[in-house]
Write an enzyme that holds these catalytic residues in place. Structure first.
Site, mmCIF file in Angstrom:
data_model
loop_
_atom_site.group_PDB
_atom_site.id
_atom_site.type_symbol
_atom_site.label_atom_id
_atom_site.label_comp_id
_atom_site.label_asym_id
_atom_site.label_seq_id
_atom_site.Cartn_x
_atom_site.Cartn_y
_atom_site.Cartn_z
ATOM 1 N N ALA A 216 0.752 -1.143 -0.011
ATOM 2 C CA ALA A 216 0.062 -0.090 -0.059
ATOM 3 C C ALA A 216 0.898 1.297 -0.038
ATOM 4 O O ALA A 216 1.914 1.319 0.562
ATOM 5 C CB ALA A 216 -1.050 -0.015 1.022
ATOM 6 N N GLY A 219 2.800 1.774 -5.076
ATOM 7 C CA GLY A 219 3.811 2.285 -5.927
ATOM 8 C C GLY A 219 4.607 1.117 -6.760
ATOM 9 O O GLY A 219 4.768 1.457 -7.749
ATOM 10 N N ASP A 235 -0.552 -6.243 2.098
ATOM 11 C CA ASP A 235 -0.714 -5.105 3.029
ATOM 12 C C ASP A 235 -2.138 -4.811 3.736
ATOM 13 O O ASP A 235 -3.129 -4.841 3.235
ATOM 14 C CB ASP A 235 -0.302 -3.677 2.413
ATOM 15 C CG ASP A 235 0.125 -2.445 3.457
ATOM 16 O OD1 ASP A 235 -0.124 -2.223 4.310
ATOM 17 O OD2 ASP A 235 1.521 -2.237 2.946
ATOM 18 N N ASP A 271 9.159 -3.556 0.316
ATOM 19 C CA ASP A 271 9.418 -2.278 0.762
ATOM 20 C C ASP A 271 8.781 -2.039 2.006
ATOM 21 O O ASP A 271 8.145 -0.847 2.281
ATOM 22 C CB ASP A 271 9.124 -1.270 -0.135
ATOM 23 C CG ASP A 271 9.787 0.148 0.057
ATOM 24 O OD1 ASP A 271 10.816 -0.052 0.915
ATOM 25 O OD2 ASP A 271 9.206 1.275 -0.384
ATOM 26 N N LYS A 300 16.007 -0.822 5.536
ATOM 27 C CA LYS A 300 16.165 0.462 6.124
ATOM 28 C C LYS A 300 17.632 0.331 6.993
ATOM 29 O O LYS A 300 17.278 -0.682 8.100
ATOM 30 C CB LYS A 300 15.058 0.767 6.834
ATOM 31 C CG LYS A 300 13.637 0.530 6.250
ATOM 32 C CD LYS A 300 13.518 1.298 4.955
ATOM 33 C CE LYS A 300 12.066 0.864 4.231
ATOM 34 N NZ LYS A 300 12.069 1.645 3.096
#
Length: 350
Positions: A216, A219, A235, A271, A300
């Site tokens: 969500a 992208g 998601d 992601d 990350k």
């Protein structure tokens, strides 16, 4: 040439310097790195007179994580603002012949402020190169010109086949107006970096199936759909209605770490904003389980020890694949559209 210049993301000079030092030492070259925070530039100085030129030909550029672009060369003082051309051409004459040349700036506000000077200087510089016959079409090298200020510039060379395909390592990608978030460019750039253009039609083909973990608002799902793929978007958050209307997306309202596909897919993308070790372990386990053929995923990074964390996670994945006798191509890169993260790519080959 004993100076190797490396473009990187501002704020990641320390990581770029640590990486090039480790790789140079492992290749048998010894020297030291110079890196000022926020400059987007690292200089690696070798002890051998031609060490940087040899290093840039022996190291695999694709293996670098924090370097966007590189070239071997020297700094040139420009004491006379009315004649910057003469000292620059004199330095270029000392370099091997190149097929073409790029004018570059650093990816900082100060660097961008020099873009007007760089553009203005391009025409006389090109004319000077031609007048002195300093370019040779058959050369495997490219010439780089980078202004550090109005009084100093860097000139050097890089192997065309062993460097970034874009000036400063920054791809010129346009934000698709239909994509629901700017994050879409991270996946597109990853494909440009990890997949040769001649293989796109085969490895990113219409009709393939994909999974997007942490999808969500969509992208990354948009990129898969745009290639004609059918996507399981995973998601707890809502997906863009425009994507759902394509008929190519099935939304699974569940946590990405929990979701398990019924069948293997061609592509898995992820992601998810979580601890990098947790994400890397999850992706690695899914590879071992045979859930996908290729994957792109973001990790990350922590605030400190970022390079050390990347090295550790890469080693863990390599050990996991070796233990399970899984042959994969594994690579990482901090892309231009990444921020405090790096992007990983896995291709299962056997």
């Amino acid at each position: 040439m004993n100076h190797l210049y490396l473009h990187c993301r501002p704020g990641f000079e320390k990581e770029c310097a640590a990486e090039i030092t480790d790789l140079a030492n492992a290749t048998g070259f010894f020297g030291y790195s110079k890196a000022e925070p926020g400059t987007a530039l690292v200089t690696y100085v070798t002890h051998e007179p031609e060490g940087a030129y040899q290093l840039i030909r022996e190291l695999d550029f694709a293996s670098l994580i924090f370097t966007r672009q590189w070239f071997a060369g020297q700094a040139v003082a420009l004491p006379d603002p009315k004649d910057r051309l003469t000292p620059l051409l004199a330095e270029v004459e000392k370099l091997p012949s190149c097929a073409d040349w790029w004018s570059e700036t650093l990816d900082t506000n100060e660097g961008k402020s020099l873009s007007a000077l760089s553009k203005k200087f391009s025409r006389p510089f090109a004319q000077g190169l031609k007048a002195r016959s300093l370019l040779r079409a058959s050369s495997p090298l490219r010439l780089h010109l980078l202004f550090l200020s109005g009084a100093e510039a860097l000139v050097g060379v890089s192997p065309v086949a062993n460097s970034a395909r874009w000036a400063m390592g920054i791809p010129r990608l346009r934000q698709p107006s239909q994509a629901p978030s700017r994050a879409t460019l991270k996946l597109e750039e990853a494909w440009h970096h990890f997949i040769p253009a001649v293989e796109w039609e085969e490895r990113l083909a219409g009709g393939m199936r994909g999974i997007d973990l942490g999808a969500a608002p969509g992208g990354w799902t948009w990129q898969l759909v745009n290639r004609g793929m059918f996507v399981d978007a995973v998601d707890n958050g809502p997906m863009a209605e425009s994507l759902m209307e394509t008929g190519q997306v099935k939304h699974h309202v569940v946590d990405g770490f929990v979701y398990q596909p019924k069948k293997p897919v061609d592509w898995l993308v992820c992601d998810i904003a979580d601890k990098p070790a947790r994400v890397a372990q999850m992706i690695g386990e899914r590879a071992v389980q045979g859930q996908f053929r290729e994957a792109v995923f973001n990790l990350k990074l922590p605030m400190k020890q970022r390079y050390a964390e990347v090295v550790k996670l890469r080693q863990r994945l390599q050990e996991l694949f070796a233990e399970n006798e899984l042959n994969v191509q594994l690579a990482f890169r901090q892309l231009y559209h990444d921020r405090e993260e790096i992007t990983g790519h896995i291709r299962v080959t056997g």
